[in-house]
Design a protein around this motif. Structure first.
Motif, PDB file in Angstrom:
ATOM      1  N   GLY A   1       0.808  -1.222   0.000  1.00 60.67           N
ATOM      2  CA  GLY A   1       0.000   0.000   0.000  1.00 60.67           C
ATOM      3  C   GLY A   1       0.835   1.263   0.000  1.00 60.67           C
ATOM      4  O   GLY A   1       0.490   2.255  -0.655  1.00 60.67           O
ATOM      5  N   TYR A   2       1.948   1.227   0.738  1.00 63.34           N
ATOM      6  CA  TYR A   2       2.836   2.392   0.736  1.00 63.34           C
ATOM      7  C   TYR A   2       3.345   2.664  -0.679  1.00 63.34           C
ATOM      8  O   TYR A   2       3.253   3.784  -1.187  1.00 63.34           O
ATOM      9  CB  TYR A   2       4.030   2.210   1.683  1.00 63.34           C
ATOM     10  CG  TYR A   2       5.009   3.343   1.525  1.00 63.34           C
ATOM     11  CD1 TYR A   2       4.820   4.538   2.191  1.00 63.34           C
ATOM     12  CD2 TYR A   2       6.087   3.242   0.639  1.00 63.34           C
ATOM     13  CE1 TYR A   2       5.679   5.618   1.999  1.00 63.34           C
ATOM     14  CE2 TYR A   2       6.945   4.309   0.435  1.00 63.34           C
ATOM     15  CZ  TYR A   2       6.726   5.494   1.110  1.00 63.34           C
ATOM     16  OH  TYR A   2       7.567   6.559   0.894  1.00 63.34           O
TER      17      TYR A   2
ATOM     18  N   ASP B   1       6.386   8.506  -6.123  1.00 63.07           N
ATOM     19  CA  ASP B   1       7.562   9.370  -6.110  1.00 63.07           C
ATOM     20  C   ASP B   1       8.729   8.722  -5.380  1.00 63.07           C
ATOM     21  O   ASP B   1       9.889   9.035  -5.645  1.00 63.07           O
ATOM     22  CB  ASP B   1       7.224  10.714  -5.463  1.00 63.07           C
ATOM     23  CG  ASP B   1       6.618  10.568  -4.074  1.00 63.07           C
ATOM     24  OD1 ASP B   1       5.715   9.718  -3.906  1.00 63.07           O
ATOM     25  OD2 ASP B   1       7.044  11.285  -3.153  1.00 63.07           O
ATOM     26  N   ALA B   2       8.432   7.806  -4.455  1.00 61.21           N
ATOM     27  CA  ALA B   2       9.491   7.168  -3.679  1.00 61.21           C
ATOM     28  C   ALA B   2      10.230   6.102  -4.488  1.00 61.21           C
ATOM     29  O   ALA B   2      11.298   5.636  -4.078  1.00 61.21           O
ATOM     30  CB  ALA B   2       8.906   6.538  -2.406  1.00 61.21           C
ATOM     31  N   TRP B   3       9.675   5.722  -5.646  1.00 62.83           N
ATOM     32  CA  TRP B   3      10.301   4.680  -6.463  1.00 62.83           C
ATOM     33  C   TRP B   3      11.623   5.132  -7.079  1.00 62.83           C
ATOM     34  O   TRP B   3      12.497   4.306  -7.348  1.00 62.83           O
ATOM     35  CB  TRP B   3       9.372   4.244  -7.592  1.00 62.83           C
ATOM     36  CG  TRP B   3       8.140   3.497  -7.185  1.00 62.83           C
ATOM     37  CD1 TRP B   3       7.270   3.809  -6.179  1.00 62.83           C
ATOM     38  CD2 TRP B   3       7.623   2.311  -7.795  1.00 62.83           C
ATOM     39  NE1 TRP B   3       6.247   2.893  -6.136  1.00 62.83           N
ATOM     40  CE2 TRP B   3       6.429   1.968  -7.107  1.00 62.83           C
ATOM     41  CE3 TRP B   3       8.052   1.518  -8.871  1.00 62.83           C
ATOM     42  CZ2 TRP B   3       5.667   0.859  -7.460  1.00 62.83           C
ATOM     43  CZ3 TRP B   3       7.279   0.412  -9.218  1.00 62.83           C
ATOM     44  CH2 TRP B   3       6.112   0.088  -8.517  1.00 62.83           C
ATOM     45  N   ALA B   4      11.784   6.440  -7.294  1.00 66.67           N
ATOM     46  CA  ALA B   4      12.947   6.944  -8.028  1.00 66.67           C
ATOM     47  C   ALA B   4      14.267   6.478  -7.426  1.00 66.67           C
ATOM     48  O   ALA B   4      15.195   6.114  -8.143  1.00 66.67           O
ATOM     49  CB  ALA B   4      12.902   8.472  -8.093  1.00 66.67           C
ATOM     50  N   ALA B   5      14.347   6.455  -6.096  1.00 68.59           N
ATOM     51  CA  ALA B   5      15.587   6.087  -5.414  1.00 68.59           C
ATOM     52  C   ALA B   5      15.907   4.602  -5.523  1.00 68.59           C
ATOM     53  O   ALA B   5      17.017   4.182  -5.193  1.00 68.59           O
ATOM     54  CB  ALA B   5      15.515   6.497  -3.941  1.00 68.59           C
TER      55      ALA B   5
ATOM     56  N   SER C   1      11.539  -2.044  -1.366  1.00 69.61           N
ATOM     57  CA  SER C   1      12.105  -1.814  -0.034  1.00 69.61           C
ATOM     58  C   SER C   1      13.572  -2.209   0.003  1.00 69.61           C
ATOM     59  O   SER C   1      14.408  -1.514   0.595  1.00 69.61           O
ATOM     60  CB  SER C   1      11.317  -2.592   1.018  1.00 69.61           C
ATOM     61  OG  SER C   1      10.016  -2.061   1.196  1.00 69.61           O
ATOM     62  N   ALA C   2      13.898  -3.342  -0.632  1.00 65.89           N
ATOM     63  CA  ALA C   2      15.285  -3.819  -0.643  1.00 65.89           C
ATOM     64  C   ALA C   2      16.198  -2.871  -1.419  1.00 65.89           C
ATOM     65  O   ALA C   2      17.368  -2.696  -1.077  1.00 65.89           O
ATOM     66  CB  ALA C   2      15.361  -5.220  -1.242  1.00 65.89           C
ATOM     67  N   ALA C   3      15.655  -2.264  -2.460  1.00 62.51           N
ATOM     68  CA  ALA C   3      16.465  -1.407  -3.327  1.00 62.51           C
ATOM     69  C   ALA C   3      16.571   0.029  -2.827  1.00 62.51           C
ATOM     70  O   ALA C   3      17.463   0.771  -3.250  1.00 62.51           O
ATOM     71  CB  ALA C   3      15.883  -1.411  -4.746  1.00 62.51           C
ATOM     72  N   HIS C   4      15.672   0.441  -1.945  1.00 59.61           N
ATOM     73  CA  HIS C   4      15.653   1.832  -1.495  1.00 59.61           C
ATOM     74  C   HIS C   4      16.730   2.062  -0.433  1.00 59.61           C
ATOM     75  O   HIS C   4      16.777   1.354   0.567  1.00 59.61           O
ATOM     76  CB  HIS C   4      14.280   2.196  -0.928  1.00 59.61           C
ATOM     77  CG  HIS C   4      14.061   3.668  -0.824  1.00 59.61           C
ATOM     78  ND1 HIS C   4      14.723   4.462   0.090  1.00 59.61           N
ATOM     79  CD2 HIS C   4      13.271   4.506  -1.544  1.00 59.61           C
ATOM     80  CE1 HIS C   4      14.343   5.714  -0.072  1.00 59.61           C
ATOM     81  NE2 HIS C   4      13.464   5.772  -1.046  1.00 59.61           N
ATOM     82  N   PRO C   5      17.596   3.069  -0.631  1.00 57.73           N
ATOM     83  CA  PRO C   5      18.676   3.309   0.328  1.00 57.73           C
ATOM     84  C   PRO C   5      18.188   3.736   1.707  1.00 57.73           C
ATOM     85  O   PRO C   5      18.929   3.606   2.685  1.00 57.73           O
ATOM     86  CB  PRO C   5      19.505   4.419  -0.328  1.00 57.73           C
ATOM     87  CG  PRO C   5      18.594   5.066  -1.309  1.00 57.73           C
ATOM     88  CD  PRO C   5      17.643   3.995  -1.769  1.00 57.73           C
ATOM     89  N   GLY C   6      16.954   4.203   1.810  1.00 59.84           N
ATOM     90  CA  GLY C   6      16.437   4.662   3.081  1.00 59.84           C
ATOM     91  C   GLY C   6      15.714   3.596   3.883  1.00 59.84           C
ATOM     92  O   GLY C   6      15.203   3.874   4.960  1.00 59.84           O
TER      93      GLY C   6
END
Length: 107
Positions: free
Chosen positions: A10-11, A17-21, A69-74
């Motif tokens: 859901g997030y 927009d959060a996908w870019a990172a 989630s695994a790919a996002h640096p945050g």
């Protein structure tokens, strides 16, 4: 005891927009990304993360969220991108479901 963080389908569905990172895009093909042949070329990651239902739809939804989630640096996700892909290829969704519900640190 599991440590880390994870963001739910859901997030990711509601925060494109959060996908870019992550290096992945909503328009990327699900099967092409995961090296699977579950759905054919028409299903995108953006569609997969919004799928309802069980079985392969659950795998697609949670697999996509886990990948992002695994790919996002945050996000301190407990699995690597390669491990997520391997779990999806093995149709082993439950570890990903649990990890995706650890709590999302992103806004």
């Amino acid at each position: 005891e599991r440590h880390g963080a994870g963001c739910t389908p859901g997030y990711w569905k509601n925060h494109l927009d959060a996908w870019a990172a992550t290096g992945f895009a909503p328009g990327d093909g699900f099967d092409a990304t995961f090296g699977t042949s579950y759905f054919g070329p028409s299903l995108t990651l953006g569609q997969a993360v919004g799928l309802g239902g069980a079985g392969l739809k659950k795998l697609a939804r949670h697999g996509t969220a886990a990948l992002l989630s695994a790919a996002h640096p945050g996000v301190d996700y407990p699995f690597s991108v390669a491990q997520v892909i391997a779990l999806v290829q093995a149709n082993n969704v439950e570890p990903l479901v649990a990890a995706n519900e650890l709590g999302c640190p992103l806004n």
